[in-house]
Write a protein that holds these residues in place. Sequence first.
Motif, PDB file in Angstrom:
ATOM      1  N   CYS A 162      -6.354   0.649   6.308  1.00  0.00           N
ATOM      2  CA  CYS A 162      -5.076   1.349   6.195  1.00  0.00           C
ATOM      3  C   CYS A 162      -5.018   2.449   7.265  1.00  0.00           C
ATOM      4  O   CYS A 162      -5.991   3.180   7.467  1.00  0.00           O
ATOM      5  CB  CYS A 162      -4.979   1.968   4.803  1.00  0.00           C
ATOM      6  SG  CYS A 162      -3.519   2.986   4.600  1.00  0.00           S
ATOM      7  N   HIS A 175      -8.220  -3.068   2.488  1.00  0.00           N
ATOM      8  CA  HIS A 175      -7.142  -2.368   3.187  1.00  0.00           C
ATOM      9  C   HIS A 175      -7.259  -0.856   2.972  1.00  0.00           C
ATOM     10  O   HIS A 175      -7.230  -0.078   3.924  1.00  0.00           O
ATOM     11  CB  HIS A 175      -5.760  -2.863   2.736  1.00  0.00           C
ATOM     12  CG  HIS A 175      -4.658  -2.049   3.337  1.00  0.00           C
ATOM     13  ND1 HIS A 175      -4.248  -2.216   4.639  1.00  0.00           N
ATOM     14  CD2 HIS A 175      -3.951  -1.005   2.849  1.00  0.00           C
ATOM     15  CE1 HIS A 175      -3.318  -1.322   4.918  1.00  0.00           C
ATOM     16  NE2 HIS A 175      -3.116  -0.570   3.852  1.00  0.00           N
ATOM     17  N   CYS A 189       0.847  -1.203   0.000  1.00  0.00           N
ATOM     18  CA  CYS A 189       0.000   0.000   0.000  1.00  0.00           C
ATOM     19  C   CYS A 189       0.882   1.254   0.000  1.00  0.00           C
ATOM     20  O   CYS A 189       1.716   1.423   0.884  1.00  0.00           O
ATOM     21  CB  CYS A 189      -0.890  -0.022   1.239  1.00  0.00           C
ATOM     22  SG  CYS A 189      -1.739   1.535   1.540  1.00  0.00           S
ATOM     23  N   LEU A 220       0.024   4.251   0.654  1.00  0.00           N
ATOM     24  CA  LEU A 220      -0.365   5.211   1.693  1.00  0.00           C
ATOM     25  C   LEU A 220       0.395   4.953   3.000  1.00  0.00           C
ATOM     26  O   LEU A 220       0.992   5.865   3.566  1.00  0.00           O
ATOM     27  CB  LEU A 220      -1.873   5.154   1.946  1.00  0.00           C
ATOM     28  CG  LEU A 220      -2.781   5.595   0.795  1.00  0.00           C
ATOM     29  CD1 LEU A 220      -4.244   5.330   1.144  1.00  0.00           C
ATOM     30  CD2 LEU A 220      -2.583   7.062   0.472  1.00  0.00           C
ATOM     31  N   CYS A 221       0.369   3.717   3.478  1.00  0.00           N
ATOM     32  CA  CYS A 221       1.011   3.415   4.773  1.00  0.00           C
ATOM     33  C   CYS A 221       2.348   2.704   4.605  1.00  0.00           C
ATOM     34  O   CYS A 221       3.142   2.652   5.556  1.00  0.00           O
ATOM     35  CB  CYS A 221       0.087   2.569   5.645  1.00  0.00           C
ATOM     36  SG  CYS A 221      -0.222   0.913   4.984  1.00  0.00           S
TER      37      CYS A 221
HETATM   38 ZN   LIG Z   1      -2.130   1.268   3.800  1.00  0.00          ZN
END
Ligand SMILES: [Zn+2]
Length: 128
Positions: free
Chosen positions: A24, A19, A7, A9-10
């Motif tokens: 997330c 997620h 991912c 984003l994280c």
């Molecule tokens: Zn994430």
Amino acid sequence: MSVNPVCPLCESENESISHLFFQCSVSASVWNKLLQWLGQRRQAKAWEEELTLAVNHHNGNSATSTIYRMALTCCIYYMWQERNQIVFQGKRREISNLVKRIIQDVYFRGCLKVKLTNYLMMLNYYPS
Ligand SMILES: [Zn+2]
């Protein structure tokens, strides 16, 4: 073409629909702030539960339901846009900036509808 499964984003778990929305840590933080803004006393839930809640409890034409659905849709759109911006342009925004942008979007779109203006007056703030 190789696809990074992590991912963006994280950067800590594999990416999937459930997620991204909202297991997330990044998207959950954004949705949690929006829930706080809307006066919902709960934390972000898993995708299926969020959908069920939206369909069963925020399905009417009331101002609260309309704004709730706008906030959820806008949050999904912004998180997808943020994900793509990180992947394709390497740009990342602060969570607080994302929350402000979503609130501004919902607020100003909502102000175009007369029936929403009274409720929006109560939402004229950013969650702390
Ligand atoms: Zn994430």
